[in-house]
Design a protein around this motif. Structure first.
Motif, PDB file in Angstrom:
ATOM      1  N   GLN A   1     -11.678   3.860   3.073  1.00  0.00           N
ATOM      2  CA  GLN A   1     -13.073   3.597   2.723  1.00  0.00           C
ATOM      3  C   GLN A   1     -13.492   2.195   3.154  1.00  0.00           C
ATOM      4  O   GLN A   1     -14.571   1.996   3.711  1.00  0.00           O
ATOM      5  CB  GLN A   1     -13.286   3.771   1.218  1.00  0.00           C
ATOM      6  CG  GLN A   1     -14.741   3.569   0.786  1.00  0.00           C
ATOM      7  CD  GLN A   1     -14.946   3.879  -0.691  1.00  0.00           C
ATOM      8  OE1 GLN A   1     -14.193   4.621  -1.297  1.00  0.00           O
ATOM      9  NE2 GLN A   1     -15.978   3.290  -1.268  1.00  0.00           N
ATOM     10  N   ALA A   2     -12.628   1.219   2.920  1.00  0.00           N
ATOM     11  CA  ALA A   2     -12.951  -0.158   3.283  1.00  0.00           C
ATOM     12  C   ALA A   2     -13.076  -0.315   4.794  1.00  0.00           C
ATOM     13  O   ALA A   2     -13.979  -1.010   5.284  1.00  0.00           O
ATOM     14  CB  ALA A   2     -11.895  -1.109   2.738  1.00  0.00           C
TER      15      ALA A   2
ATOM     16  N   HIS B   1     -10.558  12.045   3.493  1.00  0.00           N
ATOM     17  CA  HIS B   1     -11.326  10.800   3.456  1.00  0.00           C
ATOM     18  C   HIS B   1     -11.944  10.445   4.799  1.00  0.00           C
ATOM     19  O   HIS B   1     -12.430   9.327   4.991  1.00  0.00           O
ATOM     20  CB  HIS B   1     -10.443   9.667   2.958  1.00  0.00           C
ATOM     21  CG  HIS B   1     -10.189   9.748   1.485  1.00  0.00           C
ATOM     22  ND1 HIS B   1      -9.155  10.490   0.945  1.00  0.00           N
ATOM     23  CD2 HIS B   1     -10.861   9.219   0.427  1.00  0.00           C
ATOM     24  CE1 HIS B   1      -9.188  10.390  -0.368  1.00  0.00           C
ATOM     25  NE2 HIS B   1     -10.212   9.644  -0.718  1.00  0.00           N
TER      26      HIS B   1
ATOM     27  N   ASP C   1      -4.042   3.991  -2.637  1.00  0.00           N
ATOM     28  CA  ASP C   1      -4.131   2.888  -1.676  1.00  0.00           C
ATOM     29  C   ASP C   1      -4.694   3.374  -0.348  1.00  0.00           C
ATOM     30  O   ASP C   1      -5.489   2.675   0.299  1.00  0.00           O
ATOM     31  CB  ASP C   1      -2.748   2.264  -1.457  1.00  0.00           C
ATOM     32  CG  ASP C   1      -2.217   1.585  -2.695  1.00  0.00           C
ATOM     33  OD1 ASP C   1      -3.037   1.121  -3.522  1.00  0.00           O
ATOM     34  OD2 ASP C   1      -0.984   1.512  -2.842  1.00  0.00           O
TER      35      ASP C   1
ATOM     36  N   GLU D   1      -6.797   5.828   0.039  1.00  0.00           N
ATOM     37  CA  GLU D   1      -8.233   5.991  -0.189  1.00  0.00           C
ATOM     38  C   GLU D   1      -8.968   4.665  -0.022  1.00  0.00           C
ATOM     39  O   GLU D   1     -10.000   4.574   0.649  1.00  0.00           O
ATOM     40  CB  GLU D   1      -8.487   6.534  -1.599  1.00  0.00           C
ATOM     41  CG  GLU D   1      -8.034   7.952  -1.822  1.00  0.00           C
ATOM     42  CD  GLU D   1      -8.428   8.474  -3.192  1.00  0.00           C
ATOM     43  OE1 GLU D   1      -8.896   9.624  -3.265  1.00  0.00           O
ATOM     44  OE2 GLU D   1      -8.297   7.738  -4.189  1.00  0.00           O
ATOM     45  N   THR D   2      -8.420   3.627  -0.642  1.00  0.00           N
ATOM     46  CA  THR D   2      -9.058   2.311  -0.593  1.00  0.00           C
ATOM     47  C   THR D   2      -9.109   1.774   0.827  1.00  0.00           C
ATOM     48  O   THR D   2     -10.141   1.251   1.280  1.00  0.00           O
ATOM     49  CB  THR D   2      -8.295   1.339  -1.505  1.00  0.00           C
ATOM     50  OG1 THR D   2      -8.321   1.841  -2.850  1.00  0.00           O
ATOM     51  CG2 THR D   2      -8.918  -0.040  -1.471  1.00  0.00           C
TER      52      THR D   2
ATOM     53  N   TYR E   1       0.855  -1.192   0.000  1.00  0.00           N
ATOM     54  CA  TYR E   1       0.000   0.000   0.000  1.00  0.00           C
ATOM     55  C   TYR E   1       0.888   1.237   0.000  1.00  0.00           C
ATOM     56  O   TYR E   1       1.194   1.811   1.045  1.00  0.00           O
ATOM     57  CB  TYR E   1      -0.939  -0.032   1.193  1.00  0.00           C
ATOM     58  CG  TYR E   1      -1.782  -1.279   1.207  1.00  0.00           C
ATOM     59  CD1 TYR E   1      -2.883  -1.408   0.379  1.00  0.00           C
ATOM     60  CD2 TYR E   1      -1.446  -2.350   2.031  1.00  0.00           C
ATOM     61  CE1 TYR E   1      -3.649  -2.560   0.367  1.00  0.00           C
ATOM     62  CE2 TYR E   1      -2.213  -3.515   2.032  1.00  0.00           C
ATOM     63  CZ  TYR E   1      -3.307  -3.608   1.195  1.00  0.00           C
ATOM     64  OH  TYR E   1      -4.052  -4.760   1.185  1.00  0.00           O
TER      65      TYR E   1
ATOM     66  N   ARG F   1      -8.715   7.741  -9.458  1.00  0.00           N
ATOM     67  CA  ARG F   1      -7.657   7.619  -8.461  1.00  0.00           C
ATOM     68  C   ARG F   1      -6.662   8.758  -8.650  1.00  0.00           C
ATOM     69  O   ARG F   1      -6.586   9.365  -9.730  1.00  0.00           O
ATOM     70  CB  ARG F   1      -6.943   6.268  -8.592  1.00  0.00           C
ATOM     71  CG  ARG F   1      -7.794   5.103  -8.133  1.00  0.00           C
ATOM     72  CD  ARG F   1      -7.129   3.769  -8.426  1.00  0.00           C
ATOM     73  NE  ARG F   1      -5.900   3.558  -7.683  1.00  0.00           N
ATOM     74  CZ  ARG F   1      -5.843   3.080  -6.447  1.00  0.00           C
ATOM     75  NH1 ARG F   1      -6.972   2.784  -5.805  1.00  0.00           N
ATOM     76  NH2 ARG F   1      -4.685   2.880  -5.841  1.00  0.00           N
TER      77      ARG F   1
END
Length: 593
Positions: A374-375, A409, A368, A370-371, A363, A479
């Motif tokens: 959010q997850a 975020h 990365d 952001e992902t 990551y 992205r």
């Protein structure tokens, strides 16, 4: 760790007044830290880093430039909730007066507030300063996490200055790392002791730092490791160890520590829960910060039986939370480190209080981050997320860009502690001091996320930027891309707001978050179009990079489309700009569109 490798008119008038004056902001001095060489004309000091519901807020304003002393005048304090005035307090400025003290009782509800102090003279305002504070029922809803890592001989003056600096950043919790005696026996057996790396530590200093943190509104959390033991302890309890496929013990740091079995029924788990309860009881920590090292994912117990380590962590956390809540309910906060985002998917629904993710390869990019954020938000049912990500040094553009991505975020970043120290390594005692310029910038960033926490945090639904945002006529990238302005957009659920962050990557050649980034070329007069569900009633723009943190109303036009309403306006961005679009109706709680 630790891995191997206002009504509108009133608001407009206030905003215009302050944009004319500019802003002078406070730098809190710290032991060995940055000095306020430029000298703030007014310094705002709050008595707490954060406030519980029902607590009064005590605000001190100090004049630091003697040439501004008045024969007549007044000191005005304006308190804002987002863009609306919440209170206006005023005291006379008597001849020779340098200090003014205000007390305000906020409404009994969670909220973030901006603070402006204005020194008025006979002919108008002479100086201004800004700060912020928030009111919350539970600090774990938005943990602004700092750290403590030095526990040598006590110096009251320097330690108090350091904690005051951390409070100036509104840090509402502090991880104590590394404070313990031994991983398997954290509570020291004497008042002065040596830790596993040979550092001479003082139990009295640990206690005093806990008390000092709490006095300034910061919850102290005790670092512990979920499965680490000294070699001597392992030799005495080999039946509690974890082993590889060949039956060899699994270690960390070439034998520095041994990995023990965290599974249910293991003597190690029973032993450590007892020790952890002892920690909270002995030192009155608010709870536990539980660490791991990112491996192994599968191992074997002493009898050769398979141990799935992620599920074992999950049940260990739930049992720990249950035992703490039973015996010390006021001191039962826990969090757990998902190293390199593992096993975040397994433990997200556990009973821990907030997500904590230490970011390591693979990551490596802003995308990365952001992902991951959010997850973690979605998997945990909306729990807060703290990101641990360590730049190689306190380089200002790099740090501010990293923070912008994390804050935009809805997460926070553990990075600051021990006064003006910044984390650059997973072993926290290796922190480095930040310079005066970065320190001032960080004060503004942390003021900003507190003032606008109702925009940035809370229940939200992320939207696809490429479907909802145009920048200079081009769809925003899904992205982050070097050389472009990146957009982050989400609906603020339960409120008539859509929030857009613009993050300036126009000067960058890489989107790796550890890479040293150049100072940004400000992107001015961007033509931005945002698609929203309901007719917009107002657009506001704010940034921690502008002269004032106060949000400014933005002129906009609206075009109705088959998919909703396209809102067009102009914006500028240095590192990070936030736009809040208010609409006539509530926002949908459906999925991405």
């Amino acid at each position: 760790m630790r891995r191997r490798e206002a009504p509108l008119r009133t608001a407009l008038l206030l905003g215009l007044a302050f944009s004319c004056l500019g802003v002078i902001y406070m730098t809190q001095l710290t032991a060995g830290g940055p000095s306020a060489a430029a000298g703030p004309a007014l310094a705002i000091e709050l008595d707490k880093a954060a406030y519980g519901i029902g607590m009064p807020v005590h605000i001190t304003v100090q004049l630091t430039e003697p040439e501004l002393l008045l024969d007549t005048g007044s000191m005005e304090l304006q308190i804002m909730r987002l863009t609306e005035p919440a209170a206006r307090l005023q005291l006379p400025a008597d001849p020779g007066q340098k200090v003014w003290r205000f007390t305000w009782q906020p409404p009994a509800e969670p909220a973030g507030y901006g603070v402006r102090a204005v020194l008025h003279g006979p002919r108008g305002p002479l100086a201004t300063s800004e700060s912020a504070f928030d009111v919350t029922g539970d600090w774990t809803e938005i943990p602004r996490y700092g750290f403590m890592s030095e526990f040598g001989t006590w110096n009251e003056e320097s330690e108090t200055r350091a904690v005051q600096s951390m409070a100036r950043l509104h840090l509402n919790a502090v991880q104590f790392y590394d404070w313990l005696y031994r991983h398997e026996t954290p509570v020291p057996t004497s008042d002065v002791f040596t830790d596993t790396l040979g550092r001479r530590l003082y139990a009295d200093t640990i206690r005093r730092k806990i008390d000092l943190s709490r006095r300034y509104g910061m919850a102290p959390m005790a670092y512990v490791a979920i499965y680490a033991a000294s070699p001597a302890f392992y030799e005495q309890h080999k039946d509690w160890g974890l082993y590889d496929r060949e039956g060899q013990p699994i270690d960390f740091g070439d034998g520095y520590l041994y990995i023990m079995n965290p599974a249910q029924g293991s003597g190690w788990r029973e032993h450590m829960i007892r020790e952890w309860l002892k920690i909270v009881e002995t030192y009155d920590f608010d709870g536990l910060h539980i660490d791991q090292y990112g491996y192994p994912k599968v191992a074997y117990d002493a009898l050769g039986r398979t141990v799935m380590v992620g599920p074992a962590f999950r049940s260990f956390l739930d049992e720990t939370k249950e035992k703490l809540a039973e015996q010390m309910p006021q001191r039962s906060r826990i969090t757990f480190n998902s190293v390199a985002n593992w096993p975040a998917a397994l433990v997200a629904e556990s009973s821990y209080d907030f997500n904590y993710i230490e970011v390591w390869p693979p990551y490596t990019t802003y995308g990365d981050l952001e992902t991951i954020i959010q997850a973690s938000y979605e998997r945990s049912g909306g729990k807060a997320t703290v990101i641990a990500a360590y730049p190689d040094r306190p380089h200002e553009p790099t740090v501010l860009l990293l923070d912008a991505f994390i804050f935009a975020h809805g997460a926070t970043h553990i990075e600051l502690g021990e006064g003006n120290g910044m984390l650059v390594d997973p072993y926290f005692p290796k922190f480095q001091r930040v310079d005066a310029s970065l320190w001032q910038a960080l004060i503004r960033y942390y003021d900003f996320i507190v003032w606008y926490k109702d925009w940035l945090y809370g229940a939200r639904r992320p939207l696809s930027p490429e479907k909802h945002v145009l920048i200079d006529g081009e769809a925003a990238a899904p992205r982050p891309v070097p050389g472009r302005v990146h957009a982050v957009i989400y609906r603020s659920l339960g409120t008539p707001r859509t929030v857009v962050s613009l993050i300036n990557l126009t000067s960058t050649h890489t989107v790796e978050w550890k890479a040293e980034q150049p100072a940004p070329r400000p992107a001015a007069d961007l033509e931005v179009t945002v698609l929203v569900d309901h007719r917009p009633t107002g657009v506001w723009l704010a940034s921690p990079d502008r002269p004032s943190l106060a949000a400014q109303p933005v002129n906009f036009t609206t075009t109705e489309t088959p998919d909703g309403y396209a809102v067009q306006f102009s914006a500028d961005v240095a590192h990070w700009t936030v736009i809040c679009i208010e609409t006539a109706g509530g926002q949908s709680e459906g999925g991405d569109a």
